[in-house]
Motif scaffolding. Structure first.
Motif, PDB file in Angstrom:
ATOM      1  N   ARG A 197       4.077 -12.866  -0.418  1.00  0.00           N
ATOM      2  CA  ARG A 197       2.926 -12.692   0.475  1.00  0.00           C
ATOM      3  C   ARG A 197       2.077 -13.959   0.581  1.00  0.00           C
ATOM      4  O   ARG A 197       0.946 -13.909   1.066  1.00  0.00           O
ATOM      5  CB  ARG A 197       2.051 -11.550  -0.033  1.00  0.00           C
ATOM      6  CG  ARG A 197       2.746 -10.184  -0.070  1.00  0.00           C
ATOM      7  CD  ARG A 197       1.758  -9.099  -0.400  1.00  0.00           C
ATOM      8  NE  ARG A 197       0.784  -8.922   0.672  1.00  0.00           N
ATOM      9  CZ  ARG A 197      -0.349  -8.215   0.551  1.00  0.00           C
ATOM     10  NH1 ARG A 197      -0.621  -7.631  -0.603  1.00  0.00           N
ATOM     11  NH2 ARG A 197      -1.178  -8.114   1.560  1.00  0.00           N
ATOM     12  N   PHE A 198       2.652 -15.085   0.184  1.00  0.00           N
ATOM     13  CA  PHE A 198       1.881 -16.330   0.246  1.00  0.00           C
ATOM     14  C   PHE A 198       1.559 -16.663   1.704  1.00  0.00           C
ATOM     15  O   PHE A 198       2.435 -16.681   2.566  1.00  0.00           O
ATOM     16  CB  PHE A 198       2.683 -17.476  -0.371  1.00  0.00           C
ATOM     17  CG  PHE A 198       1.932 -18.777  -0.397  1.00  0.00           C
ATOM     18  CD1 PHE A 198       0.976 -19.026  -1.367  1.00  0.00           C
ATOM     19  CD2 PHE A 198       2.162 -19.751   0.572  1.00  0.00           C
ATOM     20  CE1 PHE A 198       0.280 -20.216  -1.386  1.00  0.00           C
ATOM     21  CE2 PHE A 198       1.477 -20.946   0.557  1.00  0.00           C
ATOM     22  CZ  PHE A 198       0.530 -21.176  -0.427  1.00  0.00           C
ATOM     23  N   GLY A 199       0.292 -16.933   1.974  1.00  0.00           N
ATOM     24  CA  GLY A 199      -0.155 -17.257   3.331  1.00  0.00           C
ATOM     25  C   GLY A 199      -0.409 -16.053   4.204  1.00  0.00           C
ATOM     26  O   GLY A 199      -0.857 -16.211   5.351  1.00  0.00           O
ATOM     27  N   ASP A 200      -0.142 -14.846   3.710  1.00  0.00           N
ATOM     28  CA  ASP A 200      -0.347 -13.636   4.496  1.00  0.00           C
ATOM     29  C   ASP A 200      -1.834 -13.421   4.743  1.00  0.00           C
ATOM     30  O   ASP A 200      -2.654 -13.530   3.838  1.00  0.00           O
ATOM     31  CB  ASP A 200       0.249 -12.432   3.771  1.00  0.00           C
ATOM     32  CG  ASP A 200       0.309 -11.212   4.662  1.00  0.00           C
ATOM     33  OD1 ASP A 200      -0.727 -10.549   4.824  1.00  0.00           O
ATOM     34  OD2 ASP A 200       1.406 -10.940   5.193  1.00  0.00           O
ATOM     35  N   VAL A 206       1.485 -13.236  14.141  1.00  0.00           N
ATOM     36  CA  VAL A 206       2.363 -13.514  13.010  1.00  0.00           C
ATOM     37  C   VAL A 206       1.685 -13.111  11.706  1.00  0.00           C
ATOM     38  O   VAL A 206       2.336 -12.666  10.765  1.00  0.00           O
ATOM     39  CB  VAL A 206       2.765 -15.002  12.996  1.00  0.00           C
ATOM     40  CG1 VAL A 206       3.576 -15.351  11.764  1.00  0.00           C
ATOM     41  CG2 VAL A 206       3.569 -15.334  14.248  1.00  0.00           C
ATOM     42  N   ALA A 207       0.367 -13.282  11.645  1.00  0.00           N
ATOM     43  CA  ALA A 207      -0.439 -12.856  10.487  1.00  0.00           C
ATOM     44  C   ALA A 207      -0.055 -13.584   9.208  1.00  0.00           C
ATOM     45  O   ALA A 207      -0.166 -13.033   8.118  1.00  0.00           O
ATOM     46  CB  ALA A 207      -0.355 -11.342  10.297  1.00  0.00           C
ATOM     47  N   ASN A 208       0.428 -14.837   9.352  1.00  0.00           N
ATOM     48  CA  ASN A 208       0.701 -15.660   8.178  1.00  0.00           C
ATOM     49  C   ASN A 208       0.312 -17.091   8.533  1.00  0.00           C
ATOM     50  O   ASN A 208       0.857 -17.663   9.487  1.00  0.00           O
ATOM     51  CB  ASN A 208       2.169 -15.590   7.782  1.00  0.00           C
ATOM     52  CG  ASN A 208       2.448 -16.293   6.460  1.00  0.00           C
ATOM     53  OD1 ASN A 208       2.384 -17.506   6.353  1.00  0.00           O
ATOM     54  ND2 ASN A 208       2.764 -15.491   5.437  1.00  0.00           N
ATOM     55  N   VAL A 209      -0.618 -17.647   7.784  1.00  0.00           N
ATOM     56  CA  VAL A 209      -1.170 -18.957   8.129  1.00  0.00           C
ATOM     57  C   VAL A 209      -0.096 -20.031   8.077  1.00  0.00           C
ATOM     58  O   VAL A 209       0.010 -20.868   8.986  1.00  0.00           O
ATOM     59  CB  VAL A 209      -2.341 -19.304   7.176  1.00  0.00           C
ATOM     60  CG1 VAL A 209      -2.868 -20.693   7.477  1.00  0.00           C
ATOM     61  CG2 VAL A 209      -3.453 -18.276   7.304  1.00  0.00           C
ATOM     62  N   VAL A 210       0.716 -20.030   7.035  1.00  0.00           N
ATOM     63  CA  VAL A 210       1.718 -21.078   6.869  1.00  0.00           C
ATOM     64  C   VAL A 210       2.757 -21.024   7.983  1.00  0.00           C
ATOM     65  O   VAL A 210       3.079 -22.033   8.617  1.00  0.00           O
ATOM     66  CB  VAL A 210       2.392 -20.964   5.488  1.00  0.00           C
ATOM     67  CG1 VAL A 210       3.487 -22.013   5.334  1.00  0.00           C
ATOM     68  CG2 VAL A 210       1.367 -21.098   4.379  1.00  0.00           C
ATOM     69  N   VAL A 211       3.290 -19.841   8.248  1.00  0.00           N
ATOM     70  CA  VAL A 211       4.306 -19.694   9.287  1.00  0.00           C
ATOM     71  C   VAL A 211       3.726 -20.019  10.655  1.00  0.00           C
ATOM     72  O   VAL A 211       4.383 -20.656  11.495  1.00  0.00           O
ATOM     73  CB  VAL A 211       4.889 -18.268   9.261  1.00  0.00           C
ATOM     74  CG1 VAL A 211       5.885 -18.072  10.403  1.00  0.00           C
ATOM     75  CG2 VAL A 211       5.572 -17.994   7.943  1.00  0.00           C
TER      76      VAL A 211
END
Length: 528
Positions: free
Chosen positions: A490-493, A354-359
């Motif tokens: 791009r937040f969390g990316d 997924v490469a997104n920490v939040v998601v």
């Protein structure tokens, strides 16, 4: 769309619904106007449903949906906590199956009355350990181990029953084992452990009776005389004479291993008492645990105060009762470790793909919710933690990932900036695929509900429950989380985090090099 001024036409209603959402953050990137949504006039009816009806529903009711989900998860966690180790053997057929009724009737008639068979608690002297010789203990009964146990027993060289004190000690231990119920603590919930204080096998007790019948004394004071009489008592049959009095019971049942000929060596000896457990019946962990605790306490206490010349002993059972308990404990520990390992692997996989920490964290939270819901329905149905249930609990994480990760990837790959537009894009892109995948999996699982063998029936219920909860949580809970706190832009990316960290490290290096260049020269250099 019309031009500027009062006479121009505004955007069409459908386009407005696709581009804005009441109450959502629609801030565009700094380079200009908001990008048009991926959906266009070529959307089919299902995709238009996700865009025009389902997405607004999620965006509007995300908070109530999450509150309801929290209450649901609390109930499922409570139900999952009711799962207990199995107290009955795995049922192969339904209760109303004629064959199963016949099997139960035969078993019940076999177990009635005082003639019911009982297992033995055995006290073993002379064996220290087992050398598996490169094999695993799980290879028991395979061709590699000649259809039996693997390796060789390691005998205790110090075991010598020939002294008078050892003879009296070994005789006394049979009586102490018959009184092992005294070791049961206040938490014991099962009946008497020892069956009617009955000693089943005691070599020294029978050896003493044989000696007294012959007019000899017990214990035998002289060691050479002891070995002569013991060899006579356990002598195998020959062409000239019959077997010794104790050969059939002890040597024939492999309770004693005496050296051949006139050698003064006994490799091991086993004494036993009857315990109130039927070897033909399956006992649950709560039923076995008091007896095991009492036996281990007896072993520890008696070994601690044994005579100096006596070697230690260990306790076991004739029918693998304690092994069965360890197996049930392994079900619990392996289920916990299996689910924990699968969850950890799922989290790492989400972060990588997924490469997104939040998601990834939101998706992982939903996967845990599916696990809780599935285990909760198992508890609500009254299942116990046996072989089938342990397998199902271990693989539940794998079935829980699929639908959530589809939405997560589509959300992160959306070209939009605002979370409402990213969510709408994800629903339109993969919503129909997620529903279709769930329908096909559940459709295939329904046929398992018509099977007679209970393993397949239970597995069908597990598959339906897991897929249903995975779909429900992905469509309602995960999408509500994205609508409420999903990252924008791009937040969390992961790549943005990497670039930020790289920039910080570069600035730190530049600052360090500038500080080094501004430092004063050494005194010797200034004098030069």
């Amino acid at each position: 769309a019309g031009g500027g001024g009062g006479g121009g036409k505004g955007p069409a209603k459908g386009d407005a619904d696709a581009e804005t959402e009441s109450g959502s953050d629609t801030t565009a990137p700094a380079d200009g106007a908001a990008k048009p949504p991926a959906e266009g006039s070529r959307l089919n009816r299902t995709e238009r449903f996700f865009r025009d009806q389902y997405a607004p529903f999620i965006l509007r009711f995300s908070k109530p949906l999450l509150l309801g989900a929290a209450a649901f998860f609390a109930i499922m966690i409570w139900q999952a906590s009711s799962l207990r180790p199995a107290t009955e053997s795995p049922q192969i057929l339904p209760d109303d199956n004629p064959l199963w009724k016949a099997i139960q009737n035969v078993r019940d008639s076999w177990l009635e009355g005082d003639s019911e068979p009982r297992a033995e608690l055995r006290l073993v002297w002379g064996v220290k350990a087992n050398d598996y010789m490169g094999h695993s203990k799980f290879e028991f009964g395979t061709d590699a181990c000649n259809d039996g146990p693997c390796g060789e027993a390691v005998f205790d060289e110090s075991f010598d029953p020939s002294s008078a004190d050892m003879q009296k000690y070994l005789l006394d231990m049979c009586g102490r084992a018959a009184d092992i119920d005294a070791y049961k603590g206040p938490n014991a919930t099962y009946g008497d452990f020892i069956y009617k204080d009955r000693i089943e096998h005691c070599l020294m007790k029978d050896f003493r009776s044989w000696l007294l019948f012959r007019g000899d004394d017990f214990p035998v004071e002289n060691k050479d005389d002891f070995w002569t009489r013991m060899h006579e008592y356990l002598a195998p049959p020959t062409d000239d004479q019959p077997a010794g009095e104790g050969y059939g019971e002890y040597v024939g049942n492999k309770l004693v291993y005496l050296a051949d000929g006139d050698k003064q060596r006994m490799y091991f000896m086993v004494s036993s008492v009857l315990i109130d457990y039927n070897p033909q019946v399956f006992y649950g962990l709560p039923q076995i645990e008091p007896g095991l605790e009492a036996s281990l306490e007896f072993e520890r206490e008696q070994n601690a105060k044994r005579p100096k010349e006596a070697s230690p002993f260990f306790v076991t059972t004739s029918n693998g009762l304690f092994v069965n308990m360890r197996m049930q404990q392994a079900y619990i520990s392996s289920t916990i470790s299996g689910v924990s390992t699968a969850c950890a692997f799922a989290l790492v996989s989400l972060l990588v793909f997924v490469a997104n920490v939040v998601v990834a964290l939101l998706a992982f939270l939903c996967i845990l919710g599916v696990v809780c819901a599935t285990l909760g329905i198992m508890g609500a149905l009254g299942w116990s933690l046996g072989t089938i249930e342990a397998i199902c609990a271990t693989i539940v994480v794998g079935f829980s990932v699929d639908y959530v990760v589809h939405y997560a990837l589509a959300y992160c790959n959306a070209p939009d900036f605002a979370r409402a537009d990213k969510l709408r894009h994800a629903l339109v892109e993969v919503g129909i695929s997620v529903q279709a995948g769930a329908v096909t999996t559940m459709g295939a699982s329904i046929f398992l509900l018509f099977t007679v063998i209970q393993f397949f029936f239970k597995f069908g219920i597990f598959m339906l429950s897991t897929v249903f909860f995975s779909l429900l949580i992905a469509n309602l809970v995960f999408t509500s989380l994205l609508a409420l706190i999903g990252p924008q832009g791009r937040f969390g990316d992961m790549s943005a985090i990497y670039e930020w960290a790289r920039t910080k490290m570069g600035r730190a290096k530049v600052g360090a090099s500038e500080g080094a260049s501004a430092a004063p020269a050494p005194a010797a250099t200034r004098r030069a």
